[in-house]
Design a protein around this motif. Sequence first.
Motif, mmCIF file in Angstrom:
data_model
loop_
_atom_site.group_PDB
_atom_site.id
_atom_site.type_symbol
_atom_site.label_atom_id
_atom_site.label_comp_id
_atom_site.label_asym_id
_atom_site.label_seq_id
_atom_site.Cartn_x
_atom_site.Cartn_y
_atom_site.Cartn_z
ATOM 1 N N ALA A 5 0.699 -1.329 0.110
ATOM 2 C CA ALA A 5 -0.003 0.010 0.003
ATOM 3 C C ALA A 5 0.747 1.192 -0.031
ATOM 4 N N PRO A 6 1.839 1.729 0.966
ATOM 5 C CA PRO A 6 2.832 2.586 0.975
ATOM 6 C C PRO A 6 3.450 2.661 -0.520
ATOM 7 N N TYR A 7 3.649 1.475 -0.980
ATOM 8 C CA TYR A 7 4.949 1.482 -2.256
ATOM 9 C C TYR A 7 4.107 2.066 -3.347
ATOM 10 N N LEU A 8 2.800 1.777 -3.455
ATOM 11 C CA LEU A 8 1.842 1.982 -4.634
ATOM 12 C C LEU A 8 1.490 3.582 -4.755
ATOM 13 N N VAL A 9 1.229 4.025 -3.316
ATOM 14 C CA VAL A 9 1.092 5.436 -3.113
ATOM 15 C C VAL A 9 2.387 6.346 -3.442
ATOM 16 N N GLU A 10 3.578 5.889 -2.988
ATOM 17 C CA GLU A 10 4.794 6.732 -3.293
ATOM 18 C C GLU A 10 5.094 6.385 -4.631
ATOM 19 N N LYS A 11 4.938 5.556 -5.276
ATOM 20 C CA LYS A 11 5.418 5.417 -6.673
ATOM 21 C C LYS A 11 4.328 5.908 -7.691
ATOM 22 N N TYR A 12 3.088 5.625 -7.367
ATOM 23 C CA TYR A 12 1.970 6.191 -8.597
ATOM 24 C C TYR A 12 0.929 6.951 -8.061
ATOM 25 N N ALA A 13 0.706 7.402 -6.951
ATOM 26 C CA ALA A 13 -0.236 8.429 -6.616
ATOM 27 C C ALA A 13 0.068 9.857 -7.122
ATOM 28 N N LYS A 14 -1.016 10.461 -7.641
ATOM 29 C CA LYS A 14 -0.746 11.885 -8.109
ATOM 30 C C LYS A 14 -0.404 13.083 -6.873
ATOM 31 N N ASP A 15 -1.167 12.666 -5.726
ATOM 32 C CA ASP A 15 -0.774 13.504 -4.488
ATOM 33 C C ASP A 15 -0.616 12.570 -3.386
ATOM 34 N N ASP A 16 0.011 13.026 -2.348
ATOM 35 C CA ASP A 16 0.472 12.197 -1.402
ATOM 36 C C ASP A 16 -0.437 11.916 0.020
ATOM 37 N N SER A 17 -1.741 12.525 -0.338
ATOM 38 C CA SER A 17 -2.654 12.495 0.730
ATOM 39 C C SER A 17 -2.762 11.140 1.295
ATOM 40 N N LEU A 18 -2.896 10.081 0.924
ATOM 41 C CA LEU A 18 -3.000 8.812 1.615
ATOM 42 C C LEU A 18 -1.872 8.181 2.171
ATOM 43 N N PHE A 19 -0.606 8.960 1.922
ATOM 44 C CA PHE A 19 0.477 8.615 2.631
ATOM 45 C C PHE A 19 1.529 9.885 2.535
ATOM 46 N N PRO A 20 1.443 10.857 3.390
ATOM 47 C CA PRO A 20 2.316 11.998 3.021
ATOM 48 C C PRO A 20 3.520 11.870 2.979
#
Length: 223
Positions: A72-87
Motif C-alpha cells: 500500500a505505501p509503495y503504490l502511493v509513493e510510486k504512483y499516486a498523483k498526490d500524497d494525501s493517502l500517505f504524506p
Amino acid sequence: MGKPILYGMEISTVVRSVLMVAKAIDLDIEYREIDLFAGDHLKEEYLKMNPQHTIPTLDDNGEYLWESHAIAPYLVEKYAKDDSLFPKNDIRKRARINQRLHFDNGVLYGLCIRGIVMPVYTQNKSTISPETIDDVNKAYVHMEKFLEKDLYLVGDSLTIADLACGASISALFEFVPADPAKYPKLLAWFERIKALPYYKEANEKGNIAYIKMVRDLMAKGKQ
Ligand SMILES: N[C@@H](CCC(=O)N[C@@H](CS)C(=O)NCC(=O)O)C(=O)O
Ligand SMILES: *[C@@H]1O[C@H](CO)[C@@H](O)[C@H](O)[C@H]1NC(C)=O
C-alpha cells in the motif's frame, strides 16, 4: 512500462485493502486471481515471486513485493498523483499511519485469520469462540479511542490506514457485530469507508464471498 500486476483472491481482506488503494489512486492494475485452495501459491512460478507464498503479491514490471501493508505505501509513493493517502514529508503523520497499519496487521488481521477463519477451516468449529469475541471487542475499544477526535484513523482525511483497517473491519463486523452504544465513532467511521466510490467493487463483493465461505463452513462444522 507495463501495468503492475496484483495476484490475490478477493475473499482475502488484505488483498481487498490493496485493491482499494489502487482504486483510490486511480491506478490501472491487472488483477490475477490465485486459488489458494488449488495450491496456485505453491507453484514454482509463484514461489519465484514470493517465497513466503502469501497473497497479495505485486509484480511491478518484474519487481516483486508482497505484504499488503508494504504494498500500500509503495503504490502511493510510486504512483499516486498526490500524497494525501500517505504524506511524503509529514514525519509525524506517516508514523501514525504506520502505527495503524501495524495495528491492522498485528491485531485485526490476526483476529480475522486466527480468530475466525482458521478454527472454522481447520477445526470444524461452527461458532466463534467467546475468547475471540472478547478479543475483537478489545480491538473495537482501541479503534473507538483512535477515532475519538478525528473522522479517519489518522486525522480528518482518508489514508492507507483506513483502507487496511476498513477491509478487516468489514469482515469482523459480520461475525462480531459492534454495539452502537459502545462504538458510535467506529460505526460512523465504517459508514464513511462504505461510502467510498470504489468500496462496493473493491471490497464489498469479495467480503460477501468471504462471509459466505466462512458461514458455509460453519454450517458444516460439527463442533
Ligand atoms: N500480513 C500479510 C498476510 C498475508 C497472508 O498471510 N495471506 C494469506 C491469505 S489471507 C495467505 O496468503 N495464505 C497462504 C499461505 O500463507 O500460504 C499481508 O497483509 O499481506
Ligand atoms: C473435520 O471434518 C472433516 C470432515 O468431516 C474430518 O475429516 C476431520 O477429521 C475433522 N477435523 C477435526 C479437527 O475435527
